[in-house]
Design a protein around this motif. Sequence first.
Motif, PDB file in Angstrom:
ATOM      1  N   ARG A 132       0.834  -1.199   0.000  1.00  0.00           N
ATOM      2  CA  ARG A 132       0.000   0.000   0.000  1.00  0.00           C
ATOM      3  C   ARG A 132       0.871   1.251   0.000  1.00  0.00           C
ATOM      4  O   ARG A 132       2.019   1.210   0.424  1.00  0.00           O
ATOM      5  CB  ARG A 132      -0.868   0.037   1.250  1.00  0.00           C
ATOM      6  N   PRO A 133       0.320   2.374  -0.448  1.00  0.00           N
ATOM      7  CA  PRO A 133       1.060   3.639  -0.354  1.00  0.00           C
ATOM      8  C   PRO A 133       1.424   3.936   1.098  1.00  0.00           C
ATOM      9  O   PRO A 133       0.636   3.695   2.016  1.00  0.00           O
ATOM     10  CB  PRO A 133       0.071   4.670  -0.903  1.00  0.00           C
ATOM     11  N   GLY A 134       2.645   4.413   1.301  1.00  0.00           N
ATOM     12  CA  GLY A 134       3.141   4.699   2.644  1.00  0.00           C
ATOM     13  C   GLY A 134       3.956   3.565   3.243  1.00  0.00           C
ATOM     14  O   GLY A 134       4.601   3.737   4.278  1.00  0.00           O
ATOM     15  N   LEU A 135       3.956   2.406   2.603  1.00  0.00           N
ATOM     16  CA  LEU A 135       4.687   1.245   3.109  1.00  0.00           C
ATOM     17  C   LEU A 135       6.190   1.446   2.913  1.00  0.00           C
ATOM     18  O   LEU A 135       6.641   1.812   1.826  1.00  0.00           O
ATOM     19  CB  LEU A 135       4.238  -0.019   2.373  1.00  0.00           C
ATOM     20  N   HIS A 136       6.972   1.212   3.956  1.00  0.00           N
ATOM     21  CA  HIS A 136       8.431   1.249   3.860  1.00  0.00           C
ATOM     22  C   HIS A 136       8.915  -0.171   3.619  1.00  0.00           C
ATOM     23  O   HIS A 136       8.491  -1.090   4.312  1.00  0.00           O
ATOM     24  CB  HIS A 136       9.059   1.796   5.147  1.00  0.00           C
ATOM     25  N   PHE A 137       9.811  -0.332   2.658  1.00  0.00           N
ATOM     26  CA  PHE A 137      10.331  -1.664   2.358  1.00  0.00           C
ATOM     27  C   PHE A 137      11.811  -1.585   2.029  1.00  0.00           C
ATOM     28  O   PHE A 137      12.353  -0.516   1.779  1.00  0.00           O
ATOM     29  CB  PHE A 137       9.564  -2.306   1.193  1.00  0.00           C
ATOM     30  N   ARG A 138      12.445  -2.729   2.061  1.00  0.00           N
ATOM     31  CA  ARG A 138      13.833  -2.857   1.613  1.00  0.00           C
ATOM     32  C   ARG A 138      13.926  -4.101   0.752  1.00  0.00           C
ATOM     33  O   ARG A 138      13.111  -5.021   0.877  1.00  0.00           O
ATOM     34  CB  ARG A 138      14.809  -2.899   2.772  1.00  0.00           C
ATOM     35  N   VAL A 139      14.913  -4.128  -0.110  1.00  0.00           N
ATOM     36  CA  VAL A 139      15.142  -5.289  -0.959  1.00  0.00           C
ATOM     37  C   VAL A 139      15.966  -6.289  -0.145  1.00  0.00           C
ATOM     38  O   VAL A 139      17.087  -5.987   0.263  1.00  0.00           O
ATOM     39  CB  VAL A 139      15.874  -4.899  -2.264  1.00  0.00           C
ATOM     40  N   ALA A 140      15.407  -7.446   0.104  1.00  0.00           N
ATOM     41  CA  ALA A 140      16.104  -8.476   0.879  1.00  0.00           C
ATOM     42  C   ALA A 140      17.115  -9.228   0.014  1.00  0.00           C
ATOM     43  O   ALA A 140      18.241  -9.456   0.423  1.00  0.00           O
ATOM     44  CB  ALA A 140      15.107  -9.458   1.482  1.00  0.00           C
ATOM     45  N   ARG A 141      16.694  -9.579  -1.185  1.00  0.00           N
ATOM     46  CA  ARG A 141      17.599 -10.266  -2.123  1.00  0.00           C
ATOM     47  C   ARG A 141      17.039 -10.209  -3.528  1.00  0.00           C
ATOM     48  O   ARG A 141      15.863  -9.929  -3.736  1.00  0.00           O
ATOM     49  CB  ARG A 141      17.869 -11.691  -1.687  1.00  0.00           C
ATOM     50  N   THR A 142      17.913 -10.500  -4.448  1.00  0.00           N
ATOM     51  CA  THR A 142      17.565 -10.487  -5.870  1.00  0.00           C
ATOM     52  C   THR A 142      17.876 -11.853  -6.450  1.00  0.00           C
ATOM     53  O   THR A 142      18.876 -12.473  -6.093  1.00  0.00           O
ATOM     54  CB  THR A 142      18.393  -9.417  -6.611  1.00  0.00           C
ATOM     55  N   ALA A 143      17.040 -12.324  -7.353  1.00  0.00           N
ATOM     56  CA  ALA A 143      17.289 -13.598  -8.025  1.00  0.00           C
ATOM     57  C   ALA A 143      18.569 -13.493  -8.863  1.00  0.00           C
ATOM     58  O   ALA A 143      18.971 -12.389  -9.241  1.00  0.00           O
ATOM     59  CB  ALA A 143      16.102 -13.956  -8.913  1.00  0.00           C
ATOM     60  N   PRO A 144      19.210 -14.611  -9.152  1.00  0.00           N
ATOM     61  CA  PRO A 144      20.472 -14.576  -9.912  1.00  0.00           C
ATOM     62  C   PRO A 144      20.404 -13.813 -11.234  1.00  0.00           C
ATOM     63  O   PRO A 144      21.354 -13.147 -11.603  1.00  0.00           O
ATOM     64  CB  PRO A 144      20.781 -16.055 -10.154  1.00  0.00           C
ATOM     65  N   LEU A 145      19.298 -13.867 -11.932  1.00  0.00           N
ATOM     66  CA  LEU A 145      19.182 -13.144 -13.195  1.00  0.00           C
ATOM     67  C   LEU A 145      18.511 -11.789 -13.014  1.00  0.00           C
ATOM     68  O   LEU A 145      18.196 -11.111 -13.989  1.00  0.00           O
ATOM     69  CB  LEU A 145      18.427 -13.985 -14.226  1.00  0.00           C
ATOM     70  N   GLY A 146      18.264 -11.397 -11.760  1.00  0.00           N
ATOM     71  CA  GLY A 146      17.735 -10.070 -11.484  1.00  0.00           C
ATOM     72  C   GLY A 146      16.226  -9.960 -11.371  1.00  0.00           C
ATOM     73  O   GLY A 146      15.705  -8.902 -11.063  1.00  0.00           O
ATOM     74  N   ASP A 147      15.500 -11.017 -11.619  1.00  0.00           N
ATOM     75  CA  ASP A 147      14.041 -10.953 -11.569  1.00  0.00           C
ATOM     76  C   ASP A 147      13.521 -12.277 -11.034  1.00  0.00           C
ATOM     77  O   ASP A 147      13.872 -13.320 -11.572  1.00  0.00           O
ATOM     78  CB  ASP A 147      13.502 -10.698 -12.969  1.00  0.00           C
ATOM     79  N   PRO A 148      12.761 -12.314  -9.997  1.00  0.00           N
ATOM     80  CA  PRO A 148      12.131 -11.270  -9.191  1.00  0.00           C
ATOM     81  C   PRO A 148      13.031 -10.769  -8.062  1.00  0.00           C
ATOM     82  O   PRO A 148      14.132 -11.288  -7.863  1.00  0.00           O
ATOM     83  CB  PRO A 148      10.895 -11.961  -8.618  1.00  0.00           C
ATOM     84  N   LEU A 149      12.521  -9.785  -7.321  1.00  0.00           N
ATOM     85  CA  LEU A 149      13.206  -9.247  -6.146  1.00  0.00           C
ATOM     86  C   LEU A 149      12.363  -9.574  -4.917  1.00  0.00           C
ATOM     87  O   LEU A 149      11.138  -9.509  -4.970  1.00  0.00           O
ATOM     88  CB  LEU A 149      13.351  -7.725  -6.242  1.00  0.00           C
ATOM     89  N   GLN A 150      13.027  -9.922  -3.827  1.00  0.00           N
ATOM     90  CA  GLN A 150      12.312 -10.181  -2.583  1.00  0.00           C
ATOM     91  C   GLN A 150      12.325  -8.912  -1.746  1.00  0.00           C
ATOM     92  O   GLN A 150      13.376  -8.346  -1.465  1.00  0.00           O
ATOM     93  CB  GLN A 150      12.961 -11.312  -1.792  1.00  0.00           C
ATOM     94  N   LEU A 151      11.138  -8.450  -1.368  1.00  0.00           N
ATOM     95  CA  LEU A 151      10.984  -7.245  -0.560  1.00  0.00           C
ATOM     96  C   LEU A 151      10.574  -7.630   0.844  1.00  0.00           C
ATOM     97  O   LEU A 151       9.818  -8.580   1.030  1.00  0.00           O
ATOM     98  CB  LEU A 151       9.907  -6.329  -1.162  1.00  0.00           C
ATOM     99  N   GLU A 152      11.075  -6.880   1.824  1.00  0.00           N
ATOM    100  CA  GLU A 152      10.683  -7.069   3.210  1.00  0.00           C
ATOM    101  C   GLU A 152      10.180  -5.755   3.771  1.00  0.00           C
ATOM    102  O   GLU A 152      10.807  -4.712   3.581  1.00  0.00           O
ATOM    103  CB  GLU A 152      11.851  -7.581   4.045  1.00  0.00           C
ATOM    104  N   ALA A 153       9.037  -5.836   4.444  1.00  0.00           N
ATOM    105  CA  ALA A 153       8.441  -4.668   5.087  1.00  0.00           C
ATOM    106  C   ALA A 153       7.848  -5.156   6.403  1.00  0.00           C
ATOM    107  O   ALA A 153       6.777  -5.760   6.413  1.00  0.00           O
ATOM    108  CB  ALA A 153       7.375  -4.049   4.212  1.00  0.00           C
ATOM    109  N   GLY A 154       8.564  -4.944   7.493  1.00  0.00           N
ATOM    110  CA  GLY A 154       8.105  -5.473   8.773  1.00  0.00           C
ATOM    111  C   GLY A 154       8.113  -6.989   8.710  1.00  0.00           C
ATOM    112  O   GLY A 154       9.120  -7.604   8.395  1.00  0.00           O
ATOM    113  N   GLN A 155       6.960  -7.609   8.964  1.00  0.00           N
ATOM    114  CA  GLN A 155       6.868  -9.069   8.888  1.00  0.00           C
ATOM    115  C   GLN A 155       6.445  -9.555   7.513  1.00  0.00           C
ATOM    116  O   GLN A 155       6.401 -10.744   7.267  1.00  0.00           O
ATOM    117  CB  GLN A 155       5.891  -9.576   9.946  1.00  0.00           C
ATOM    118  N   LEU A 156       6.155  -8.639   6.611  1.00  0.00           N
ATOM    119  CA  LEU A 156       5.767  -8.983   5.251  1.00  0.00           C
ATOM    120  C   LEU A 156       7.016  -9.260   4.420  1.00  0.00           C
ATOM    121  O   LEU A 156       7.949  -8.469   4.396  1.00  0.00           O
ATOM    122  CB  LEU A 156       4.976  -7.829   4.618  1.00  0.00           C
ATOM    123  N   SER A 157       7.032 -10.392   3.759  1.00  0.00           N
ATOM    124  CA  SER A 157       8.123 -10.740   2.850  1.00  0.00           C
ATOM    125  C   SER A 157       7.478 -11.246   1.566  1.00  0.00           C
ATOM    126  O   SER A 157       6.724 -12.217   1.586  1.00  0.00           O
ATOM    127  CB  SER A 157       9.014 -11.813   3.465  1.00  0.00           C
TER     128      SER A 157
END
Length: 83
Positions: A40-65
């Motif tokens: 949702r808008p306003g959500l803070h996230f960080r990139v946890a990891r990236t797949a070897p070829l760059g797609d997809p990306l794993q995002l973490e926001a609090g307990q959401l992964s």
Amino acid sequence: MVLVDNRTSQLTTQHVYRINGFSLKMDQVCRHQLLAMGIRPGLHFRVARTAPLGDPLQLEAGQLSIALRKKELEQLVFCQITP
């Protein structure tokens, strides 16, 4: 704050980002799915990891992964909030 310009190639694991909204071009079904998953808008996230070829990306926001494809991330409007 530094605008990321929705370039997923600039996303790094060292920074925190905030979702400002959704692109006007985004499909309504995709938007509803992201909202149902807690992206949702306003959500803070960080990139946890990236797949070897760059797609997809794993995002973490609090307990959401979640893994999102670059195509879905490019339809989000976000900005970097840590230098």
